[in-house]
Design a protein around this motif. Sequence first.
Motif, short mmCIF file in Angstrom:
data_model
loop_
_atom_site.label_atom_id
_atom_site.label_comp_id
_atom_site.label_asym_id
_atom_site.label_seq_id
_atom_site.Cartn_x
_atom_site.Cartn_y
_atom_site.Cartn_z
N LEU A 35 0.82 -1.21 0.00
CA LEU A 35 0.00 0.00 0.00
C LEU A 35 0.86 1.27 0.00
O LEU A 35 0.52 2.25 -0.64
N PHE A 36 1.99 1.24 0.71
CA PHE A 36 2.85 2.43 0.73
C PHE A 36 3.42 2.70 -0.66
O PHE A 36 3.44 3.84 -1.13
N ILE A 37 3.87 1.65 -1.34
CA ILE A 37 4.40 1.82 -2.70
C ILE A 37 3.32 2.34 -3.63
O ILE A 37 3.55 3.24 -4.45
N LYS A 38 2.10 1.82 -3.48
CA LYS A 38 0.98 2.27 -4.31
C LYS A 38 0.63 3.72 -3.99
O LYS A 38 0.35 4.52 -4.91
N VAL A 40 2.61 6.15 -2.85
CA VAL A 40 3.63 7.03 -3.44
C VAL A 40 3.40 7.16 -4.94
O VAL A 40 3.50 8.25 -5.51
N HIS A 41 3.07 6.05 -5.59
CA HIS A 41 2.81 6.07 -7.04
C HIS A 41 1.64 6.98 -7.38
O HIS A 41 1.72 7.82 -8.30
N GLU A 42 0.54 6.83 -6.67
CA GLU A 42 -0.65 7.63 -6.96
C GLU A 42 -0.40 9.13 -6.70
O GLU A 42 -0.85 9.98 -7.46
N ASN A 43 0.32 9.44 -5.63
CA ASN A 43 0.62 10.84 -5.34
C ASN A 43 1.58 11.43 -6.36
O ASN A 43 1.51 12.61 -6.68
N THR A 44 2.48 10.59 -6.88
CA THR A 44 3.38 11.05 -7.94
C THR A 44 2.59 11.33 -9.20
O THR A 44 2.79 12.36 -9.87
N GLU A 45 1.67 10.44 -9.55
CA GLU A 45 0.84 10.62 -10.74
C GLU A 45 -0.01 11.88 -10.64
O GLU A 45 -0.24 12.59 -11.63
N ALA A 46 -0.49 12.17 -9.41
CA ALA A 46 -1.36 13.34 -9.21
C ALA A 46 -0.55 14.62 -9.04
O ALA A 46 -1.13 15.71 -8.94
N GLY A 57 13.46 1.38 -9.50
CA GLY A 57 13.51 -0.06 -9.26
C GLY A 57 12.65 -0.51 -8.10
O GLY A 57 12.47 -1.71 -7.90
N CYS A 58 12.14 0.47 -7.33
CA CYS A 58 11.32 0.14 -6.14
C CYS A 58 9.95 0.78 -6.22
O CYS A 58 9.34 1.05 -5.18
N ARG A 59 9.49 1.02 -7.42
CA ARG A 59 8.24 1.74 -7.61
C ARG A 59 7.13 0.79 -8.06
O ARG A 59 7.38 -0.35 -8.45
N TRP A 60 5.91 1.33 -8.00
CA TRP A 60 4.74 0.51 -8.34
C TRP A 60 4.84 -0.04 -9.76
O TRP A 60 4.50 -1.21 -10.02
N SER A 61 5.35 0.79 -10.67
CA SER A 61 5.47 0.35 -12.07
C SER A 61 6.43 -0.82 -12.20
O SER A 61 6.29 -1.65 -13.11
N ASP A 62 7.41 -0.91 -11.30
CA ASP A 62 8.35 -2.02 -11.34
C ASP A 62 7.69 -3.33 -10.93
O ASP A 62 8.16 -4.42 -11.28
N LEU A 63 6.61 -3.23 -10.17
CA LEU A 63 5.87 -4.42 -9.75
C LEU A 63 4.73 -4.75 -10.71
O LEU A 63 4.55 -5.90 -11.12
N LEU A 71 7.64 -11.51 -10.82
CA LEU A 71 6.96 -10.56 -9.93
C LEU A 71 7.36 -10.83 -8.48
O LEU A 71 7.70 -9.89 -7.75
N LEU A 72 7.33 -12.08 -8.07
CA LEU A 72 7.65 -12.41 -6.68
C LEU A 72 9.11 -12.09 -6.37
O LEU A 72 9.42 -11.53 -5.30
N GLU A 73 10.03 -12.37 -7.29
CA GLU A 73 11.44 -12.08 -7.06
C GLU A 73 11.69 -10.58 -7.03
O GLU A 73 12.49 -10.09 -6.23
N THR A 74 11.00 -9.83 -7.91
CA THR A 74 11.14 -8.37 -7.91
C THR A 74 10.63 -7.79 -6.59
O THR A 74 11.26 -6.89 -6.00
N TYR A 75 9.52 -8.31 -6.11
CA TYR A 75 8.93 -7.84 -4.85
C TYR A 75 9.90 -8.07 -3.69
O TYR A 75 10.13 -7.18 -2.86
#
Length: 540
Positions: A35-38, A40-46, A57-63, A71-75
């Motif tokens: 949820l924290f990663i999501k 930050v992503h939404e606030n960046t988009e807005a 490399g640690c952003r929502w788009s990376d997941l 996906l699991l290894e990236t997470y």
Amino acid sequence: MTNNDIVQKLWNLCDVLRDDGINYSDYVTELVLLLFIKMVHENTEAGTLKKHPLPEGCRWSDLSKQDGQNLLETYKRVLLALSTGKDGHGNQIHDDPLITAIYSDAQTRLREPRHLRQMVATLDQIDWFSAQKDGLGDLYEGLLEKNANETKSGAGQYFTPRALINTMVRCLKPQPGERIQDPAAGTAGFLIAAHEYIKGQTDDLYDLTTEQKAFQTTKAYVGIELVPGTRRLALMNCLLHGMEGDAEGVVHLGNALGQTGAGLEKADVILANPPFGTSKGGDASITRDDLTYKTSNKQLAFLQHIYRNLKPGGRAAVVLPDNVLFEAGVGTDVRRDLMNKCNLHTVLRLPTGIFYAQGVKTNVLFFTKGSAADKYQEENCTEHVWVYDLRTNMPSFGKRTPFGDPHLKPFEEVYGESPNGDSERKEGEYSFHSEDIELPEHSDENEGIDPRLAHSRWRSFSRQWIAEHKGDSLDISWLKDSDSVDAANLPEPSVLAGEAMGELVQALGELDALMRELGAEEEADGAKVLLGEVMGGVEQ
């Protein structure tokens, strides 16, 4: 989708994840990490992100662009990087202490990539703008409350009912510019309720200056939490409610009964429900050397910390078990010191069954530092203690009979408008209004009073009477339980068993304290381990 719909949809995922060995608490933690990663992503988009950017490399788009095992290894790689602040090559990628705190020792328990994909997809389906508008923080708290309802977490780990938190906040009336603390923050429910109350009084902080708004979001609230996993939930809760805190966040990791608590600034308002009973989530040892009365009883130590840490005129509301009201020895000393240094103006006797451990008997103590006439007074500050009995002749609360605002409203009305408890008050209000029911048996509490008061939930007792008739015990009750001899109205067997267990744990806690006072620490530790094994067997 309404917030309730979103909460239910997110919660339904847990049933799927249980096949992956994920329990309710693990799921809520897993959700926080995503949820924290999501967020930050939404606030960046807005275009509203001002703090806590995530490294590449640690952003929502990376997941969200990954699938399957990738996906699991990236997470897993993202969690490690955010936890340590370094990438896989040892390069520093962030030095944000709040991000480090949220992802401290973060590890996923997910083993099936498809389950992670389901969580990511569900979070992507949320209308973020609508969720924030309707209260994303409320959505998150809904999940925390569901977790508290579903998790049988053992004696000592309690979720304070939201209605009770709100009543305590409304009685104390926190104001903009005041420093508000909770030394046993849990998931930060009290601090958030205080923030929401102030927002309601200031048109969502719109009435405040820029400087005042900054104070409210970064300096007004401080909590302490001993357990790292619980602190992670609290930090996320605060962020979703717009509470930034200092560099470490609103809730600091530490022990209020150790040096972390000793180093706190004085507070204007303290709201707390300190842990009691036996604790599984990390036992708070008492290492303070500045408390006047040495004790191994955590509740008595917390109470000392709270009234000592108030500013002159500062006010507090604290949930405490019954033993604090009547325990002899150091307990009597602490109560006398409290009534000497503070105006202990109100005690609310709570019903049993409102916490998720059945049978635990609790109270809320409301007090103000100093006397009603002089906030700098340091002796004989309590003249009268008003007691509201919300326990006797109340229904057996639980899932089938939920405890809520309607039960607390009469208390709020007699408490009065003044947060210091010095509004005009009148005994006998909100009594049973029944002239023909049997009078309670003779007791000191009912000596020489109008018989009608014997049926009232709201009574006043002078400091002198408490000293002479009760030996400074605050375990004051005068109502006769109308169901006490009626077997047809006994609670469910599970409730009776829970009450017996609660009383047993409380008694064993007092015995443990006595053994330690007598220097039998090793024997007490051995008994505690044995008790833990017994309790574990009972829960199973």
